[in-house]
Write a protein that holds these residues in place. Structure first.
Motif, PDB file in Angstrom:
ATOM      1  N   TYR A  98      -6.925 -10.394   8.128  1.00 10.74           N
ATOM      2  CA  TYR A  98      -6.188 -11.948   8.084  1.00 10.74           C
ATOM      3  C   TYR A  98      -6.590 -12.817   9.143  1.00 10.74           C
ATOM      4  O   TYR A  98      -6.393 -14.130   8.584  1.00 10.74           O
ATOM      5  CB  TYR A  98      -5.006 -12.318   7.495  1.00 10.74           C
ATOM      6  N   THR A  99      -7.309 -12.237   9.808  1.00 15.86           N
ATOM      7  CA  THR A  99      -7.668 -13.197  11.038  1.00 15.86           C
ATOM      8  C   THR A  99      -8.959 -14.003  10.868  1.00 15.86           C
ATOM      9  O   THR A  99      -9.822 -13.155  10.355  1.00 15.86           O
ATOM     10  CB  THR A  99      -8.190 -12.167  12.314  1.00 15.86           C
ATOM     11  N   PRO A 100      -9.138 -15.184  11.046  1.00 12.83           N
ATOM     12  CA  PRO A 100      -9.650 -15.927  10.216  1.00 12.83           C
ATOM     13  C   PRO A 100     -11.464 -15.781  10.956  1.00 12.83           C
ATOM     14  O   PRO A 100     -11.439 -15.446  12.063  1.00 12.83           O
ATOM     15  CB  PRO A 100      -9.309 -17.202  10.794  1.00 12.83           C
ATOM     16  N   PHE A 101     -12.103 -15.550  10.113  1.00  7.79           N
ATOM     17  CA  PHE A 101     -14.146 -14.897  11.031  1.00  7.79           C
ATOM     18  C   PHE A 101     -14.676 -15.866   9.500  1.00  7.79           C
ATOM     19  O   PHE A 101     -14.411 -16.185   8.991  1.00  7.79           O
ATOM     20  CB  PHE A 101     -14.051 -14.001  10.467  1.00  7.79           C
ATOM     21  N   SER A 105      -6.447   2.151  -6.578  1.00  8.32           N
ATOM     22  CA  SER A 105      -7.549   1.112  -5.906  1.00  8.32           C
ATOM     23  C   SER A 105      -5.918   0.062  -5.486  1.00  8.32           C
ATOM     24  O   SER A 105      -6.059  -0.919  -6.160  1.00  8.32           O
ATOM     25  CB  SER A 105      -7.967   0.779  -6.408  1.00  8.32           C
ATOM     26  N   ASN A 106      -7.180  -0.383  -4.538  1.00  6.85           N
ATOM     27  CA  ASN A 106      -6.903  -2.054  -3.146  1.00  6.85           C
ATOM     28  C   ASN A 106      -7.467  -2.873  -2.779  1.00  6.85           C
ATOM     29  O   ASN A 106      -8.764  -2.455  -1.669  1.00  6.85           O
ATOM     30  CB  ASN A 106      -5.579  -1.714  -1.986  1.00  6.85           C
ATOM     31  N   PHE A 107      -7.092  -4.161  -4.015  1.00 13.29           N
ATOM     32  CA  PHE A 107      -8.142  -4.970  -2.741  1.00 13.29           C
ATOM     33  C   PHE A 107      -7.266  -6.321  -2.661  1.00 13.29           C
ATOM     34  O   PHE A 107      -6.476  -6.881  -2.711  1.00 13.29           O
ATOM     35  CB  PHE A 107      -8.344  -6.305  -4.370  1.00 13.29           C
ATOM     36  N   GLN A 108      -7.295  -6.440  -0.618  1.00 17.36           N
ATOM     37  CA  GLN A 108      -6.512  -7.000   0.493  1.00 17.36           C
ATOM     38  C   GLN A 108      -7.733  -7.888   0.371  1.00 17.36           C
ATOM     39  O   GLN A 108      -8.966  -8.003   1.678  1.00 17.36           O
ATOM     40  CB  GLN A 108      -6.003  -6.144   0.975  1.00 17.36           C
ATOM     41  N   GLY A 109      -7.799  -8.885  -0.165  1.00 19.18           N
ATOM     42  CA  GLY A 109      -8.738 -10.318   0.333  1.00 19.18           C
ATOM     43  C   GLY A 109      -8.519 -10.910   1.895  1.00 19.18           C
ATOM     44  O   GLY A 109      -9.611 -11.274   1.999  1.00 19.18           O
ATOM     45  N   GLY A 110      -7.434 -11.294   2.372  1.00 16.64           N
ATOM     46  CA  GLY A 110      -7.389 -11.999   3.238  1.00 16.64           C
ATOM     47  C   GLY A 110      -7.875 -12.736   3.276  1.00 16.64           C
ATOM     48  O   GLY A 110      -8.195 -13.710   4.771  1.00 16.64           O
ATOM     49  N   SER A 132      -8.487   3.139 -13.244  1.00 15.23           N
ATOM     50  CA  SER A 132      -7.537   3.909 -14.066  1.00 15.23           C
ATOM     51  C   SER A 132      -5.926   4.231 -14.088  1.00 15.23           C
ATOM     52  O   SER A 132      -5.453   4.184 -14.723  1.00 15.23           O
ATOM     53  CB  SER A 132      -8.653   5.116 -14.390  1.00 15.23           C
ATOM     54  N   THR A 133      -5.424   4.069 -13.169  1.00 13.07           N
ATOM     55  CA  THR A 133      -4.293   4.283 -12.471  1.00 13.07           C
ATOM     56  C   THR A 133      -3.973   3.137 -11.924  1.00 13.07           C
ATOM     57  O   THR A 133      -3.510   1.506 -12.724  1.00 13.07           O
ATOM     58  CB  THR A 133      -4.062   5.049 -11.772  1.00 13.07           C
ATOM     59  N   SER A 134      -3.273   2.654 -10.767  1.00 12.51           N
ATOM     60  CA  SER A 134      -3.093   1.617  -9.923  1.00 12.51           C
ATOM     61  C   SER A 134      -4.289   0.789  -9.585  1.00 12.51           C
ATOM     62  O   SER A 134      -4.366   1.042  -8.515  1.00 12.51           O
ATOM     63  CB  SER A 134      -1.877   1.405  -9.323  1.00 12.51           C
ATOM     64  N   MET A 135      -3.792  -0.873  -9.832  1.00 10.06           N
ATOM     65  CA  MET A 135      -4.815  -1.548  -8.887  1.00 10.06           C
ATOM     66  C   MET A 135      -3.873  -2.351  -8.578  1.00 10.06           C
ATOM     67  O   MET A 135      -3.224  -3.128  -9.147  1.00 10.06           O
ATOM     68  CB  MET A 135      -5.788  -2.009 -10.133  1.00 10.06           C
ATOM     69  N   TYR A 136      -4.014  -2.704  -7.329  1.00 16.49           N
ATOM     70  CA  TYR A 136      -3.633  -3.823  -6.495  1.00 16.49           C
ATOM     71  C   TYR A 136      -4.373  -4.835  -5.493  1.00 16.49           C
ATOM     72  O   TYR A 136      -5.492  -4.494  -5.298  1.00 16.49           O
ATOM     73  CB  TYR A 136      -2.722  -3.340  -5.473  1.00 16.49           C
ATOM     74  N   LEU A 137      -3.801  -5.950  -5.977  1.00 12.10           N
ATOM     75  CA  LEU A 137      -4.707  -6.888  -5.836  1.00 12.10           C
ATOM     76  C   LEU A 137      -3.657  -8.298  -4.819  1.00 12.10           C
ATOM     77  O   LEU A 137      -2.767  -8.439  -5.309  1.00 12.10           O
ATOM     78  CB  LEU A 137      -5.347  -8.009  -6.269  1.00 12.10           C
ATOM     79  N   GLU A 138      -4.209  -8.276  -3.046  1.00 14.04           N
ATOM     80  CA  GLU A 138      -3.540  -9.364  -2.542  1.00 14.04           C
ATOM     81  C   GLU A 138      -3.836  -9.575  -1.939  1.00 14.04           C
ATOM     82  O   GLU A 138      -4.735 -10.461  -1.378  1.00 14.04           O
ATOM     83  CB  GLU A 138      -2.357  -7.880  -2.131  1.00 14.04           C
ATOM     84  N   GLY A 139      -2.971 -11.198  -1.380  1.00  9.82           N
ATOM     85  CA  GLY A 139      -3.666 -12.230  -0.549  1.00  9.82           C
ATOM     86  C   GLY A 139      -3.456 -13.500  -1.611  1.00  9.82           C
ATOM     87  O   GLY A 139      -3.017 -13.313  -2.874  1.00  9.82           O
ATOM     88  N   ASN A 140      -3.837 -14.466  -0.480  1.00  8.28           N
ATOM     89  CA  ASN A 140      -3.484 -15.430  -1.720  1.00  8.28           C
ATOM     90  C   ASN A 140      -5.632 -15.855  -1.413  1.00  8.28           C
ATOM     91  O   ASN A 140      -6.264 -16.925  -0.456  1.00  8.28           O
ATOM     92  CB  ASN A 140      -2.927 -17.212  -0.722  1.00  8.28           C
ATOM     93  N   ASN A 141      -6.030 -15.371  -2.543  1.00  9.99           N
ATOM     94  CA  ASN A 141      -7.457 -15.690  -1.951  1.00  9.99           C
ATOM     95  C   ASN A 141      -7.755 -16.320  -3.554  1.00  9.99           C
ATOM     96  O   ASN A 141      -7.040 -16.651  -4.703  1.00  9.99           O
ATOM     97  CB  ASN A 141      -7.900 -14.197  -2.570  1.00  9.99           C
TER      98      ASN A 141
END
Length: 513
Positions: free
Chosen positions: A223-226, A246-251, A263-272
């Motif tokens: 989440y550090t701006p870059f 499977s995890n998508f942390q978009g920052g 096929s199991t759990s897909m997690y999407l996180e962040g304010n993207n």
């Protein structure tokens, strides 16, 4: 490592030091054997008095392996500036066990006619821009790091991490994928660390996870701006591993295309922000995200974080239409705590969906036809289907097969599978001609109003694995002459009084709600 970096910086700015060229000669040998293998010229007989340092370029060329051979890394860490295999012949091998590391401070040029058997980590540690990486189809077998201060790398072809459980780390410097594929079969792409780093995906395809690879996979940006530019890239999240996620942390970044097929759990996180996000299987979506185009797939469950808002941008679309064989289920991940779908203008038309704790906000019109309202849905206009009595026919089979559902006991199949408004019956005409034939709940969520097994013969068995869910909106009647091997959750969802439950001695094997 920090002290070592400071030392290297001081060396780089020492004008008295010069980069030297090291040429491998003599075929097979140990990296540390500078007296016999590290010549000052191509094919030469004058040797350096030490192994290459981070200031020195190393070359494996046409004069290095007259009869083939293996370069064996026998030091904990080996260093070089550029590493170039151009012209090497006779299929040479670079061999390093897993406890050895390769640190490259310049560019890397591999060739197709070699074997890259480096089992240890590879660090790209350039302190200047303009470095390039050519993998020539060779696969990295352990962790790969981009961690040079103010360094800059451009991919000239695809980079591929092929082993399970290993990640590509981008901690510092500038990385440009340059339209080339990035493949990480069984680990993470992670860009985190210095705020000075930059990442440009151009029009690349980024592949995270591979069917058959069984490990946690993911994409993670800190989440550090870059400086991040997604270009017109597509990130593919893929896995086929039971009980892993499977995890998508978009920052909180802006992306172009995202395609998720976990096929199991897909997690999407962040304010993207996404130009397009397509979920081919179920997912849990957290944070307040924005989409030009958002697509959910029939037969899947989508859990939106309680309190979150998923915004469809003006002119964008929300494609979430099920079929009469496969509904789309959109629910809050926290029962009773609402999640919101926002669109300021236009119309969102959904069909064959199941909604629970989902509010439509923003001013657009929200329609859900042939759909089920499981409660606490505000802003939607529901147009439910008429109630049917559906009879199971044709013996054992899958719940979502229309050929097993008929409007008449013992009649012809071909009806759409049960909705939350339909009563289902298993009786003497259901076609169970052999003992123990199975009715398989093979979809994430199955629905019915009443369920009645009165009259069945030959002890049919209701089955389904533990990640499945059965929602019953009316009464339930099991009978003694049946089996209950179903190990998923059972939800009793009646909205009226007077419903009954007859278990007939059958034991529920998982949660009952």
């Amino acid at each position: 490592l920090h002290s070592f970096q400071l030392l290297l910086l001081s060396l780089l700015f020492n004008s008295e030091l010069q980069a030297l060229d090291y040429y491998w000669v003599g075929g097979s040998g140990l990296w540390s054997d500078h007296n016999n293998h590290w010549a000052t010229t191509s094919g030469g007989a004058v040797f350096h008095d030490q192994v290459p340092t981070s200031m020195d370029n190393v070359y494996f060329d046409v004069n290095s392996f007259p009869a083939g051979g293996t370069v064996t890394v026998d030091q904990t860490i080996i260093y070089c500036m550029d590493m170039d295999w151009t012209g090497a012949s006779n299929m040479p091998i670079l061999e390093a066990p897993s406890d050895r590391q390769v640190w490259i401070y310049g560019s890397l040029m591999l060739i197709s006619g070699m074997i890259w058997d480096v089992q240890g980590d590879v660090h790209f540690r350039a302190f200047q821009l303009g470095k390039t990486i050519t993998s020539a189809g060779k696969k990295f077998l352990r962790y790969v790091y981009f961690d040079g201060i103010d360094g800059g790398w451009t991919l000239l072809d695809a980079i591929h991490l092929s082993n399970n459980g290993y990640n590509l780390y981008h901690f510092d410097g500038s990385l440009n994928t340059n339209g080339q594929d990035v493949k990480i079969d069984g680990g993470y792409f992670i860009s985190n660390g210095s705020a000075n780093r930059s990442l440009n995906f151009s029009n690349s395809n980024i592949y995270i996870g591979l069917a058959g690879m069984c490990d946690y996979t993911g994409f993670q940006i800190g989440y550090t701006p870059f400086n991040f530019d997604a270009g017109t890239s597509t990130i593919h999240m893929n896995s086929n591993c039971p009980y892993q996620y499977s995890n998508f942390q978009g920052g909180n970044q802006t992306y172009y295309n995202l395609i998720c097929d976990a096929s199991t759990s897909m997690y999407l996180e962040g304010n993207n922000n996404f130009h397009s996000a397509t979920f081919l299987r179920g997912a849990q979506i957290y944070g307040n995200n924005h989409f030009d185009n958002l697509t959910f797939t029939p037969g899947q469950i989508y859990e939106l974080g309680g309190g979150s808002t998923q915004t469809i941008n003006p002119g964008g679309s929300f494609n979430s239409n099920g079929t009469c064989m496969d509904f789309v289920s959109i629910i809050s991940n926290s029962g009773g705590m609402t999640a919101q779908i926002e669109k300021t203008t236009g119309v969102i038309n959904l069909s064959y969906v199941v909604l629970q704790d989902i509010h439509g906000i923003g001013g657009a019109t929200f329609n859900a036809t042939n759909s089920a309202d499981l409660g606490n849905n505000i802003g939607w206009t529901f147009s439910p289907t008429a109630t049917r009595n559906l009879y199971w026919v044709g013996g054992g089979g899958d719940w979502n097969a229309p050929n097993h559902w008929s409007l008449i006991s013992g009649g012809l199949g071909g009806e759409c599978i049960p909705t939350p408004f339909d009563n289902v019956f298993f009786d003497q005409n259901s076609g169970f001609s052999q003992f123990g034939e199975q009715v398989n709940i093979n979809m994430p969520i199955a629905f019915c109003q009443d369920m009645d097994w009165t009259g069945v013969i030959n002890t049919p068995d209701l089955i389904g694995t533990n990640e499945k869910k059965l929602f019953i909106f009316g009464s339930l009647k099991f009978v003694s002459n049946m089996g209950l091997s179903y190990s998923g959750d059972v939800h009793f969802m009646a909205h009226q009084l007077g419903k009954t439950i007859t278990s007939a001695g059958k034991k529920f094997l998982r949660y009952v709600y």
